[in-house]
Scaffold this motif. Sequence first.
Motif, PDB file in Angstrom:
ATOM      1  N   LEU A 206      15.576  62.226  37.294  1.00  0.00           N
ATOM      2  CA  LEU A 206      15.293  61.325  36.187  1.00  0.00           C
ATOM      3  C   LEU A 206      16.504  61.256  35.256  1.00  0.00           C
ATOM      4  O   LEU A 206      16.919  62.272  34.702  1.00  0.00           O
ATOM      5  N   PRO A 207      17.104  60.062  35.092  1.00  0.00           N
ATOM      6  CA  PRO A 207      18.262  59.958  34.196  1.00  0.00           C
ATOM      7  C   PRO A 207      17.876  60.340  32.765  1.00  0.00           C
ATOM      8  O   PRO A 207      16.799  59.985  32.283  1.00  0.00           O
ATOM      9  N   SER A 208      18.758  61.055  32.090  1.00  0.00           N
ATOM     10  CA  SER A 208      18.498  61.463  30.713  1.00  0.00           C
ATOM     11  C   SER A 208      19.733  61.215  29.863  1.00  0.00           C
ATOM     12  O   SER A 208      20.851  61.151  30.367  1.00  0.00           O
ATOM     13  N   ALA A 209      19.518  61.055  28.569  1.00  0.00           N
ATOM     14  CA  ALA A 209      20.616  60.840  27.640  1.00  0.00           C
ATOM     15  C   ALA A 209      20.191  61.324  26.269  1.00  0.00           C
ATOM     16  O   ALA A 209      18.999  61.343  25.944  1.00  0.00           O
ATOM     17  N   VAL A 210      21.157  61.707  25.452  1.00  0.00           N
ATOM     18  CA  VAL A 210      20.881  62.192  24.096  1.00  0.00           C
ATOM     19  C   VAL A 210      21.793  61.487  23.113  1.00  0.00           C
ATOM     20  O   VAL A 210      22.901  61.074  23.453  1.00  0.00           O
ATOM     21  N   ALA A 211      21.326  61.349  21.877  1.00  0.00           N
ATOM     22  CA  ALA A 211      22.132  60.741  20.824  1.00  0.00           C
ATOM     23  C   ALA A 211      21.566  61.147  19.471  1.00  0.00           C
ATOM     24  O   ALA A 211      20.441  61.656  19.370  1.00  0.00           O
ATOM     25  N   ASN A 212      22.321  60.897  18.433  1.00  0.00           N
ATOM     26  CA  ASN A 212      21.895  61.182  17.070  1.00  0.00           C
ATOM     27  C   ASN A 212      20.728  60.294  16.662  1.00  0.00           C
ATOM     28  O   ASN A 212      20.701  59.102  16.969  1.00  0.00           O
ATOM     29  N   ASP A 213      19.761  60.858  15.930  1.00  0.00           N
ATOM     30  CA  ASP A 213      18.553  60.114  15.600  1.00  0.00           C
ATOM     31  C   ASP A 213      18.803  58.929  14.669  1.00  0.00           C
ATOM     32  O   ASP A 213      18.167  57.878  14.809  1.00  0.00           O
ATOM     33  N   ALA A 214      19.724  59.057  13.706  1.00  0.00           N
ATOM     34  CA  ALA A 214      19.998  57.931  12.808  1.00  0.00           C
ATOM     35  C   ALA A 214      20.627  56.777  13.572  1.00  0.00           C
ATOM     36  O   ALA A 214      20.314  55.599  13.331  1.00  0.00           O
ATOM     37  N   ASN A 215      21.527  57.082  14.500  1.00  0.00           N
ATOM     38  CA  ASN A 215      22.110  56.029  15.337  1.00  0.00           C
ATOM     39  C   ASN A 215      21.032  55.293  16.116  1.00  0.00           C
ATOM     40  O   ASN A 215      21.032  54.056  16.205  1.00  0.00           O
ATOM     41  N   LEU A 216      20.108  56.055  16.672  1.00  0.00           N
ATOM     42  CA  LEU A 216      19.057  55.433  17.480  1.00  0.00           C
ATOM     43  C   LEU A 216      18.090  54.635  16.621  1.00  0.00           C
ATOM     44  O   LEU A 216      17.607  53.576  17.032  1.00  0.00           O
ATOM     45  N   ALA A 217      17.803  55.114  15.415  1.00  0.00           N
ATOM     46  CA  ALA A 217      16.934  54.360  14.504  1.00  0.00           C
ATOM     47  C   ALA A 217      17.584  53.033  14.131  1.00  0.00           C
ATOM     48  O   ALA A 217      16.905  51.999  14.046  1.00  0.00           O
ATOM     49  N   ALA A 218      18.902  53.046  13.901  1.00  0.00           N
ATOM     50  CA  ALA A 218      19.612  51.799  13.582  1.00  0.00           C
ATOM     51  C   ALA A 218      19.533  50.826  14.742  1.00  0.00           C
ATOM     52  O   ALA A 218      19.342  49.612  14.545  1.00  0.00           O
ATOM     53  N   LEU A 219      19.678  51.332  15.950  1.00  0.00           N
ATOM     54  CA  LEU A 219      19.593  50.468  17.121  1.00  0.00           C
ATOM     55  C   LEU A 219      18.201  49.857  17.235  1.00  0.00           C
ATOM     56  O   LEU A 219      18.043  48.663  17.527  1.00  0.00           O
ATOM     57  N   ALA A 220      17.173  50.655  16.973  1.00  0.00           N
ATOM     58  CA  ALA A 220      15.800  50.151  17.030  1.00  0.00           C
ATOM     59  C   ALA A 220      15.568  49.073  15.981  1.00  0.00           C
ATOM     60  O   ALA A 220      14.957  48.033  16.258  1.00  0.00           O
ATOM     61  N   GLU A 221      16.063  49.285  14.770  1.00  0.00           N
ATOM     62  CA  GLU A 221      15.881  48.287  13.711  1.00  0.00           C
ATOM     63  C   GLU A 221      16.661  47.013  14.011  1.00  0.00           C
ATOM     64  O   GLU A 221      16.196  45.906  13.726  1.00  0.00           O
ATOM     65  N   HIS A 222      17.832  47.140  14.603  1.00  0.00           N
ATOM     66  CA  HIS A 222      18.625  45.956  14.912  1.00  0.00           C
ATOM     67  C   HIS A 222      17.980  45.125  16.009  1.00  0.00           C
ATOM     68  O   HIS A 222      17.994  43.894  15.962  1.00  0.00           O
ATOM     69  N   ARG A 223      17.393  45.767  16.987  1.00  0.00           N
ATOM     70  CA  ARG A 223      16.813  45.042  18.117  1.00  0.00           C
ATOM     71  C   ARG A 223      15.379  44.595  17.873  1.00  0.00           C
ATOM     72  O   ARG A 223      14.954  43.557  18.392  1.00  0.00           O
ATOM     73  N   HIS A 224      14.630  45.364  17.079  1.00  0.00           N
ATOM     74  CA  HIS A 224      13.192  45.088  16.982  1.00  0.00           C
ATOM     75  C   HIS A 224      12.650  45.047  15.552  1.00  0.00           C
ATOM     76  O   HIS A 224      11.443  44.876  15.391  1.00  0.00           O
ATOM     77  N   GLY A 225      13.484  45.211  14.548  1.00  0.00           N
ATOM     78  CA  GLY A 225      12.949  45.333  13.197  1.00  0.00           C
ATOM     79  C   GLY A 225      13.718  44.591  12.133  1.00  0.00           C
ATOM     80  O   GLY A 225      14.141  43.443  12.326  1.00  0.00           O
ATOM     81  N   ALA A 226      13.948  45.263  11.013  1.00  0.00           N
ATOM     82  CA  ALA A 226      14.529  44.637   9.827  1.00  0.00           C
ATOM     83  C   ALA A 226      15.988  44.246  10.006  1.00  0.00           C
ATOM     84  O   ALA A 226      16.518  43.495   9.193  1.00  0.00           O
ATOM     85  N   GLY A 227      16.631  44.730  11.040  1.00  0.00           N
ATOM     86  CA  GLY A 227      18.038  44.427  11.259  1.00  0.00           C
ATOM     87  C   GLY A 227      18.304  43.251  12.168  1.00  0.00           C
ATOM     88  O   GLY A 227      19.462  42.907  12.419  1.00  0.00           O
ATOM     89  N   ARG A 228      17.256  42.597  12.660  1.00  0.00           N
ATOM     90  CA  ARG A 228      17.466  41.451  13.551  1.00  0.00           C
ATOM     91  C   ARG A 228      18.294  40.382  12.851  1.00  0.00           C
ATOM     92  O   ARG A 228      18.018  40.004  11.721  1.00  0.00           O
ATOM     93  N   GLY A 229      19.285  39.882  13.547  1.00  0.00           N
ATOM     94  CA  GLY A 229      20.096  38.804  13.014  1.00  0.00           C
ATOM     95  C   GLY A 229      21.268  39.253  12.169  1.00  0.00           C
ATOM     96  O   GLY A 229      22.141  38.439  11.843  1.00  0.00           O
ATOM     97  N   ALA A 230      21.335  40.519  11.805  1.00  0.00           N
ATOM     98  CA  ALA A 230      22.470  41.011  11.013  1.00  0.00           C
ATOM     99  C   ALA A 230      23.682  41.202  11.913  1.00  0.00           C
ATOM    100  O   ALA A 230      23.568  41.716  13.024  1.00  0.00           O
ATOM    101  N   ARG A 231      24.834  40.813  11.422  1.00  0.00           N
ATOM    102  CA  ARG A 231      26.074  41.039  12.186  1.00  0.00           C
ATOM    103  C   ARG A 231      26.631  42.427  11.920  1.00  0.00           C
ATOM    104  O   ARG A 231      27.167  43.074  12.798  1.00  0.00           O
ATOM    105  N   HIS A 232      26.527  42.870  10.658  1.00  0.00           N
ATOM    106  CA  HIS A 232      27.019  44.197  10.280  1.00  0.00           C
ATOM    107  C   HIS A 232      25.880  44.912   9.547  1.00  0.00           C
ATOM    108  O   HIS A 232      25.700  44.752   8.338  1.00  0.00           O
ATOM    109  N   LEU A 233      25.127  45.683  10.306  1.00  0.00           N
ATOM    110  CA  LEU A 233      23.923  46.335   9.783  1.00  0.00           C
ATOM    111  C   LEU A 233      24.222  47.794   9.464  1.00  0.00           C
ATOM    112  O   LEU A 233      24.657  48.559  10.327  1.00  0.00           O
ATOM    113  N   LEU A 234      23.954  48.171   8.218  1.00  0.00           N
ATOM    114  CA  LEU A 234      24.069  49.570   7.805  1.00  0.00           C
ATOM    115  C   LEU A 234      22.668  50.123   7.604  1.00  0.00           C
ATOM    116  O   LEU A 234      21.865  49.538   6.871  1.00  0.00           O
TER     117      LEU A 234
END
Length: 416
Positions: A206-234
């Motif tokens: 089973l492929p596995s990967a790890v990353a920092n939680d804040a980075n992953l939360a930002a990715l989730a918000e950009h793709r599925h939440g409040a960050g949609r449509g932002a070019r430079h999302l902090l």
Amino acid sequence: MAHTSSSPFSGAEPSRRPAPDRGRTLLGPALRLIHTGQAPTRSALTGALDVTRATAGAVTGELEALGLITVDSSPAGGGRGRPSHRLAVAPAGPVVIAAQIHADGVSVALAGLGGHLVEARHLPLPSATDPVRLLRAAAEAGAELARATQRRCLGIGLALPNPVTEPDGTALAALHFAWPSGTPVADLFAEEVRKADPGPRATTPLPSAVANDANLAALAEHRHGAGRGARHLLLVTSGHRGVGGALVIDGRLHTGSAGLALEVGHLTVDPQGRPCACGNRGCLNAETDPEALFVAAGRTPDPDRSVFGQARALAADPDPAVRRAVDHVVDRLGLGLAGLVNILNPDRIVLSGLHLDLLAAAPERLAAVVADRCLWGRSGRVPIVPAQVTHAGLVGAAELAWEPYLNDPQASAETR
């Protein structure tokens, strides 16, 4: 593969991906558009990919044959002209395992495409929190979910509350658990996933990967939440302890040269402030997290309850002394955000965790502090918005596990 690098994220536009086989090249961009809700119909997909209707039909047909999406030929909407087909992620399609280690617990879930968590469980930390045992707890909890589902399981992603280097996947400054700096978390987690046995419907290994939680939360918000449509999302967040941040630029997570960028928690906002675990004083980490709010309010949290949950409730307390404490912490947060705006020039700031509650408690004060300390002042005010994704760290961990299949959907057929 045993594990992937800790940040394989990409968000390049489909038209920029050259390949000799145009049809196969379009599968990944098409699935990504459907996964993020940007192409709810075949007509929208045709326009987004800039292809003919026939090509879009062939691409969606192949994605449907892979069991990743559904294509509904009944009319989508009303109006004149030829009706378009509805596109959606397959409700019984494959899943990945999302896992997250917090300062005070472990969370796991199954996740289908579309940013949807199928099932989430929140477990206490094991009695021993050394790297192997804590990673084992996450792997075993995820494997248990995989064995119980009838859906194919394609991978597992893990969100950690500390920096993770790229591409080797080692943990640095694991302050919450006192792990040795440089702990090879990607390799250790891959080994624990292998031993946990996720069942016969899972890809082997089973492929596995790890990353920092804040980075992953930002990715989730950009793709599925409040960050949609932002070019430079902090994104800036404070969870159970400390402060994290991340930056998404044109759909790509900015992680720096070694995966360690945007450690915003260690930005100094008060040189005479509270000591931080990193050795400095007055870090955003120590001035705007749940413990900082309790200290400012002169309150002591109940040791038998989640400090994070108690801090969220405290932020809404109408008591005048608490309001003054909230203002104090909001001012420190505003100073930190203003410094980040001056350096990064984002077009949107998403706040999550306790910072979401501070924004709700004093939205005008926070915006004013940022504007007053920002180089561009009120004329260049950056929208500060609350996060929208529930369990964003888990959703982001799912994104991490889905990434190889968003890049190459045909890879999902290997376990069929």
